[in-house]
Design an enzyme around this catalytic site. Structure first.
Site: not given
Length: 803
Positions: A326, A517-518, A523, A625, A629
């Protein structure tokens, strides 16, 4: 003009929402009143909203139980191949509660039956929907991921005591409690090797039903809770220390106390290793118990004590297990210190050494004298502290290895595990992640779900690839207007929520630009923050110039020990405070940091989003993901060619996403040349201005040096190269604003994206896992509901429990 329908009214309108065999509303009401009275011991005069929720939950569970037991009976009769999905992070209890606690209680009963049909995490939901005999296994954490509070712009963590009021969905199964051993020592005797003097912790299972969509299948998620045995420590104490011995039981039970936040950073904590072994040891024993009890199971004894190491056992192990990777971030891969494993699991360390020896002997026979290859491929890393490379152990012990997006699987093969992929190329596969449309469209966006059903029928809920039929309506003016109207209604609803919660006046016709997101450096929430500052400076420089209004919404939790992530949250909030209170800016730009981002908040924000931010450095995000969405719910994506963004661009056409920045090969080339942040700072005046403002204390006047660590990181330690993509990102954002001015063109692009989202259903993902890795065939068979006779003899069933 008629008022817009509420979500509840929409749900009642759509025929695809009925649950098979649900009794009349009158029966449901009777059940509701019975549970309020007899289960909760309340009457209407004193009952609270939570009591109503629990009565409702128990009523809905009653309708699941018959199907749950029947599913397990069916599995006993047919004895299909079982799939076991182990995860340390299911954490579904709170999701269920959040899904249902927001119900309009005036429609409680019929609404409840619809709502509970989709509780599971995406994969468990799809496994049940596809009729697979699947079981989820994890830990029943007493405290889930922390609740995030924002105080004075800083993240503060609070414990999430999610079980305080009980969990109506779970059923304790003390009759299946199992022992898990830790510590102790290894004895070599004439009869073999023995692991002795261990400390025992008991694993108490709690079962939660996971219903499939409209097929009467109800699978089981089993979560383990740690319990101390009754004689825990007592034999080590004299009578006078009885009280202390009882108090020390807490030490054993700490194993299932709290969920470690996933921050993509491996810390090597003993408690985390205990948690991992606890769930695996309990689950394996349970699987073997079920196998031995099955109609066609083994009549021989199945070993659960691993005191020897026959070749056949290793072959069975490899054929049974598959490994899904992952993350490609090296700091996130587990490398357990040998000393710690030796202390906690001494016999297992010896077995790992044995596995490694056989593995290295095999490598040496294929590549004689290649010492460097042996070192790279060893399960034991020798440099400095000796460590066990768990990813290497997983690869060696599995028959299949997969990544979770095409680009990620390619990086796994060509970079992260290159030596292993060269050795066994057939072992490596890709399985692109997916999301369940039951939760991430039907439940959270009923207006859009209804609109799609009107155009292409209702079967798309089970077969999301049917969304391609929407291509026929891309130029349909009425459909374009209806899609835009649904989005606007969702935005108005979310804007009023934001105003209520954050006391900031939101312009619902502004572009909702969302980055949730985290919080992590890779990111690149920092790049978004620099863009906000750039827009702010442009407005101040020329207030009269036309500016496409934006509401920038950022949300996510930082791991409690991740200093830089917490500084990023503080910076975003400091910038938001300045922007939102500047009269020159007015309603042109607003910035909101969403506190305590979680599933129930995602269900509100995703349907209201215009622009989805997916801007990680190319080659760092495994899949994501959230991107899927947003796409399914009618948001356009601004993103890099990373993770599943690549396949989203393939499906929808790159021209229908806002793709910018470096590709993986560009990042590799920049690494080779050496990334120099100063060059970009010197060359780009708007970047320089934004950084100078952060550095000088413009956003933190009371503490000018507050963000010096952030600035220092960006110049000297930024592995994720924010400055390198800044210019392309800002230019791409200008294209976004330009298109947003043309509502029709924007909505046409939205429809093209929704029509291309079919690939990203978790049903497709699970079908691929089932066929290519698990070697089972998904089934559309419908198990008869409890009120119809079964086609198997009653006396062949087990004792009628959902074990």
């Amino acid at each position: 003009m008629s008022r817009p329908l509420s979500d509840q009214e929409r749900r009642k309108q759509i025929s695809i929402r009925g649950i098979v065999g649900a009794e009349s509303v009158a029966d449901l009401k009777r059940g509701f009143n019975r549970h309020l009275h007899f289960t909760l011991v309340k009457d209407r005069n004193v009952a609270t909203p939570r009591d109503y929720y629990f009565a409702l939950a128990h009523t809905v569970r009653d309708h699941l139980v018959g199907r749950w037991i029947r599913t397990q009976q069916y599995y006993y009769e047919k004895d299909p191949k079982r799939i076991y999905y182990l995860s340390l992070e299911f954490y579904m209890g709170r999701t269920l509660q959040n899904t249902m606690i927001n119900l309009g209680l005036q429609n409680a009963c019929d609404e409840a039956v619809y709502q509970v049909s989709i509780p599971g995490a995406c994969f468990l939901d799809s496994m049940a929907t596809l009729g697979l005999a699947a079981y989820g296994y994890g830990i029943r954490y007493e405290y889930g991921i922390f609740n995030q509070k924002i105080r004075d712009g800083w993240q503060v963590e609070e414990a999430d005591d999610w079980l305080r009021h009980g969990n109506p969905w779970e059923k304790a199964r003390p009759e299946y409690m199992l022992p898990v051993h830790f510590y102790g020592r290894v004895e070599h005797t004439a009869t073999g090797t023995k692991w002795v003097d261990t400390q025992v912790v008991l694993a108490l299972p709690y079962d939660t039903p996971v219903p499939g969509y409209m097929n009467n299948t109800v699978n089981t998620m089993r979560l383990w809770s740690a319990r101390a045995p009754n004689d825990f420590n007592l034999r080590d104490f004299n009578v006078g220390d009885y009280i202390q011995a009882v108090l020390d039981r807490n030490l054993a039970e700490n194993i299932s106390r709290v969920l470690y936040p996933n921050d993509n950073f491996f810390e090597g904590k003993e408690l985390r290793l205990k948690q991992e072994y606890f769930v695996v040891a309990a689950t394996l024993q349970d699987i073997i118990r079920r196998f031995k009890a099955s109609k066609f199971g083994s009549t021989e004894s199945v070993r659960t004590v691993f005191d020897s190491f026959p070749d056949q056992a290793w072959d069975i192990t490899k054929q049974t297990f598959a490994y899904t990777n992952h993350t490609v971030l090296p700091e996130a891969l587990e490398r357990w210190p040998v000393d710690l494993v030796e202390k906690l699991l001494p016999r297992h360390l010896q077995i790992i050494y044995e596995i490694n020896q056989r593995h290295l002997d095999h490598i040496a026979s294929l590549f004689p004298n290649d010492v460097d290859r042996l070192r790279r491929m060893s399960l034991i890393e020798e440099g400095g502290t000796k460590r066990i490379n768990m990813a290497h152990l997983c690869i060696v012990g599995s028959h299949a290895v997969n990544g979770v997006a095409e680009i990620h699987s390619e990086i796994v093969k060509t970079q992260v595990f290159k030596d292993f992929a060269e050795l066994e190329p057939e072992k490596f596969q890709n399985k692109t992640n997916g999301i369940t449309p039951r939760r991430w469209l039907l439940l959270c966006n009923p207006g859009l779900a209804e609109l799609i059903a009107e155009k292409i029928g209702e079967d798309y809920v089970r077969d999301l690839s049917q969304l391609t039929k929407l291509h026929e309506f891309v130029d349909d003016d009425l459909f374009i207007r209806e899609v835009a109207k649904v989005k606007q209604e969702n935005k108005v609803k979310f804007a009023s929520y934001l105003e209520k919660e954050y006391k900031v006046k939101i312009n619902p016709s502004s572009m909702f630009d969302v980055h949730v997101k985290r919080i992590h450096e890779y990111k690149r929430q920092l790049m978004n923050c620099l863009h906000i500052i750039t827009m702010y400076n442009r407005i101040r420089r020329d207030p009269a110039k036309v500016f496409v209004p934006r509401t920038v919404i950022i949300g996510g939790k930082a791991a409690p020990g991740y200093h830089m992530a917490k500084m990023i949250i503080k910076l975003i909030n400091a910038v938001a405070h300045m922007v939102n209170n500047d009269p020159v800016v007015g309603s042109k730009l607003k910035v909101i940091f969403l506190e305590n981002y979680r599933v129930s908040l995602a269900e509100k924000v995703i349907p209201a989003t215009d622009l989805s931010e997916q801007i990680s450095t190319a080659g760092t995000e495994a899949s994501g993901t959230g991107n899927m969405k947003f796409m399914l719910n009618g948001a356009l994506t601004i993103g890099t060619m990373d993770g599943a963004n690549v396949e989203m661009a393939e499906e929808a056409g790159e021209e229908n996403l806002f793709i910018f920045g470096m590709r993986v090969e560009d990042v590799t080339e920049l690494d080779r040349e050496g990334y120099n942040a100063q060059q970009y700072y010197d060359r780009l005046p708007e970047l320089k201005q934004a950084i100078d403002q952060i550095k000088s204390g413009f956003f933190s006047p009371e503490e000018p040096d507050l963000f010096k660590d952030v600035v220092n990181m960006l110049f000297h330690h930024d592995r994720f190269k924010v400055f390198a993509d800044y210019e392309a990102y800002v230019k791409c954002q200008e294209k976004v604003s330009e298109l947003y001015l043309n509502s029709k063109a924007w909505t046409k692009m939205v429809i093209k994206n929704i029509a291309a989202a079919g690939k990203f259903s978790s049903d497709r993902t699970i079908k691929e896992y089932a066929r290519d890795i698990w070697h089972v065939e998904p089934s559309d068979l419908k198990i008869p509901p409890p009120n119809q006779p079964r086609d198997v003899a009653e006396d062949k069933t087990p004792n009628g429990t959902a074990a």
